[in-house]
Design an enzyme around this catalytic site. Structure first.
Site, PDB file in Angstrom:
ATOM      1  N   ARG A 261      34.306  11.400 -26.585  1.00 19.20           N
ATOM      2  CA  ARG A 261      34.543  12.324 -27.031  1.00 19.20           C
ATOM      3  C   ARG A 261      35.047  14.146 -26.821  1.00 19.20           C
ATOM      4  NH1 ARG A 261      30.503  10.104 -31.184  1.00 19.20           N
ATOM      5  NH2 ARG A 261      30.973   8.279 -31.069  1.00 19.20           N
ATOM      6  N   ARG A 276      25.617  16.888 -26.460  1.00 19.76           N
ATOM      7  CA  ARG A 276      26.603  16.436 -26.693  1.00 19.76           C
ATOM      8  C   ARG A 276      27.318  16.540 -25.559  1.00 19.76           C
ATOM      9  NH1 ARG A 276      28.414  16.896 -31.937  1.00 19.76           N
ATOM     10  NH2 ARG A 276      26.186  17.958 -32.695  1.00 19.76           N
ATOM     11  N   GLU A 348      20.313  12.986 -34.849  1.00 17.66           N
ATOM     12  CA  GLU A 348      21.035  11.862 -34.868  1.00 17.66           C
ATOM     13  C   GLU A 348      21.344  11.676 -33.633  1.00 17.66           C
ATOM     14  OE1 GLU A 348      24.548  12.346 -36.429  1.00 17.66           O
ATOM     15  OE2 GLU A 348      25.818  10.220 -35.832  1.00 17.66           O
ATOM     16  N   SER A 351      24.335   5.839 -36.354  1.00 11.39           N
ATOM     17  CA  SER A 351      25.296   5.902 -37.586  1.00 11.39           C
ATOM     18  C   SER A 351      25.514   5.037 -38.533  1.00 11.39           C
ATOM     19  CB  SER A 351      26.266   7.243 -37.510  1.00 11.39           C
ATOM     20  OG  SER A 351      26.437   7.347 -38.501  1.00 11.39           O
ATOM     21  N   ARG A 390      20.996   9.762 -26.037  1.00 13.00           N
ATOM     22  CA  ARG A 390      19.909  10.918 -26.898  1.00 13.00           C
ATOM     23  C   ARG A 390      18.708   9.932 -26.466  1.00 13.00           C
ATOM     24  NH1 ARG A 390      24.015  13.071 -31.592  1.00 13.00           N
ATOM     25  NH2 ARG A 390      25.189  14.411 -30.341  1.00 13.00           N
TER      26      ARG A 390
END
Length: 424
Positions: A261, A276, A348, A351, A390
């Site tokens: 990303r 991130r 987070e 999801s 994460r």
RNA sequence: GGAGAGGUGGCAGAGUGGACGAAUGCGGCGGUCUCGAAAACCGUUUGGCCUCGCGAGGGGUCACGUGGGUUCAAAUCCCACCCUCUCCGCCA
């Protein structure tokens, strides 16, 4: 993508959905274009019908040796007229599509209405955040001390937000991937796949990454291929343009892939550590479900993701996203948030979404009812099970000891060749 | 990267300008026969859109890899692109 007929019949519902998501879409323009198109299309089809009959007559005339010159001239003129109408319909359809592909999915009735993430609602919590009797370090400091995370060299090799993972850190990454895949394939009934990591425009369109999220993806220079931002894309596209049988539903797939990303627009956020990254590993679960049971499947999917955190004994909470925070294609979404001491907050890590028929319509994924009748769109779902980077961050921070060492969660030790602790 | 072949219905495969949404076979579905099954026989078997109808359903139109073009008329002719296969080269 929504069904045009649905929009036509329920304009208020769609308007509310767009409004609740804080988006602007010119729905009235769409409906007006739709009216125009149908009007012209009816005229066009009448003329086509006449044209077809005329051409048939010419054929018969010529076979019987007659003179078709007059008819030919007449049909030639009609053909010109048809071409004009076709062009007009084509223009209208293009304009409609521009709008249609940008209309988001309609949130399910159980989704809280709200501006943004502040309206998200906590559903449940599991586990207790640990009380430290020493000042806990953030994972990037632990990782550097342990010589398993090398941020500087990651930057040297690629650029910022890329990390070199070394030694036991690399082993930990690999162990987590295997642990998660084994859990989902052995305990939760998912079929493991290893898909292409590059995907084409059609695939990106069907899951909803295109056209909206183009800027957040890496694209190849010489080929129209994108690095996948999530395994959702290739795995959901396994069945693009296919009609499944009702009996084979639901289908469960899971996949480990790296994800890429660009994180356009999040320059200042989470600049340190693994939270991130431009490249990260993820195990993803994807379901193709019967429309009648997709919301039950979402609950099960979420629980499958939760199992990862439970088995690793990482405290987390489940949050239902509000209309303002819901992604473009989703009708309902739960986020799993893991406790991260460096943030002193839940962050987070997964999801889990139900896209209802939204992606299925874009990708033309159907099933044939066993009782016969017309094919219907399946419902697609997916969820992270879970984000690996994460998870590494969460393990380092939650399992750290005063001397800077990190205990390996018990369930993970077999995957770490029996290693119980990472020490400097 | 070079040379060649090819893309037609769920599959196989015919179709080189009009009667072709498309032969035939296989598979699927329904039926006859049978205690039941197989075989045989009969029938049926794509999707999108528009329109009429409360509905059952009817009418129309589009689609033979994709997009253009030629023609009164295109699965069929022309152009471009995409994809697949075979051989050669290169390569983990």
């Amino acid at each position: 993508m929504l069904d045009l007929k649905f929009i036509r019949d329920n304009p208020e519902t769609v308007k509310k959905a767009v409004l609740d998501r804080n988006l602007k879409v010119s729905l009235d323009d769409l409906l007006e274009l739709d009216r125009k198109r149908r009007l012209i299309l009816t005229e066009l089809e009448k003329k086509r019908s006449k044209h077809k009959r005329g051409n048939k007559e010419i054929g018969e005339l010529m076979r019987s040796g007659g003179d078709a010159a007059v008819m030919r001239a007449e049909m030639g003129a009609l053909s010109e007229n048809i071409k004009e109408l076709e062009e007009e319909v084509g223009r209208l359809e293009k304009d409609m599509r521009e709008i249609l592909v940008r209309i988001p999915n309609v949130p399910d009735g159980s989704v809280p209405v709200g501006e943004d993430e502040s309206a998200n609602r906590e559903v449940r919590r599991w586990g207790e955040p640990r009380q430290f009797d020493f000042p806990p370090l953030p994972h990037w400091e632990l990782g550097e001390q342990l010589d398993i995370l090398d941020f500087q060299r990651g930057v040297k090799i690629a650029e910022s937000r890329f990390t070199l993972i070394k030694g036991v850190g690399a082993l930990l990454e690999r162990a987590l991937i295997n642990f998660m895949l084994d859990l989902h394939t052995r305990e939760h009934g998912y079929k493991e796949v290893f898909p292409p990591i590059l995907a084409n425009e059609e695939s990106m369109f069907s899951t909803g990454q295109l056209p909206k999220l183009e800027d957040d993806m890496y694209r190849c220079r010489d080929d129209v291929l994108y690095l996948i931002p999530t395994a959702e894309v290739p795995v959901t596209n396994i069945h693009r343009d296919e009609t499944l049988s009702e009996e084979e539903l639901p289908l469960y797939y899971c996949a480990y892939t790296p994800c890429f990303r660009r994180e356009a627009g999040s320059y200042g956020r989470d600049v340190r550590g693994l939270i991130r990254q431009h490249q990260f590993n993820k195990v993803e679960m994807v379901k193709f479900s019967h429309p009648d049971s997709s919301f039950e499947e979402l609950e099960k999917l979420t629980s499958d993701a939760e199992d990862v955190l439970k088995l690793l004994d990482l405290p987390y909470r489940v949050v239902i996203l509000s209309t303002g925070d819901l992604s473009f294609s989703a009708a309902k979404c739960y986020d799993l948030e893991v406790w991260l001491p460096s943030s002193d907050a839940y962050r987070e890590i997964s999801s889990c979404s139900n896209f209802t028929d939204f992606q299925a319509r874009r990708g033309d994924i159907r099933f044939k009812p066993s009782s016969g009748g017309k094919s219907r769109f399946v419902h697609t779902l997916n969820g992270s099970g879970v984000a690996v980077g994460r998870t590494v961050a969460a393990i380092l921070e939650n399992y750290q000891e005063p001397d800077g060492s990190v205990i390996i969660p018990e369930k993970l030790q077999p995957y770490m060749n029996g290693l119980e602790k990472i020490t400097p």
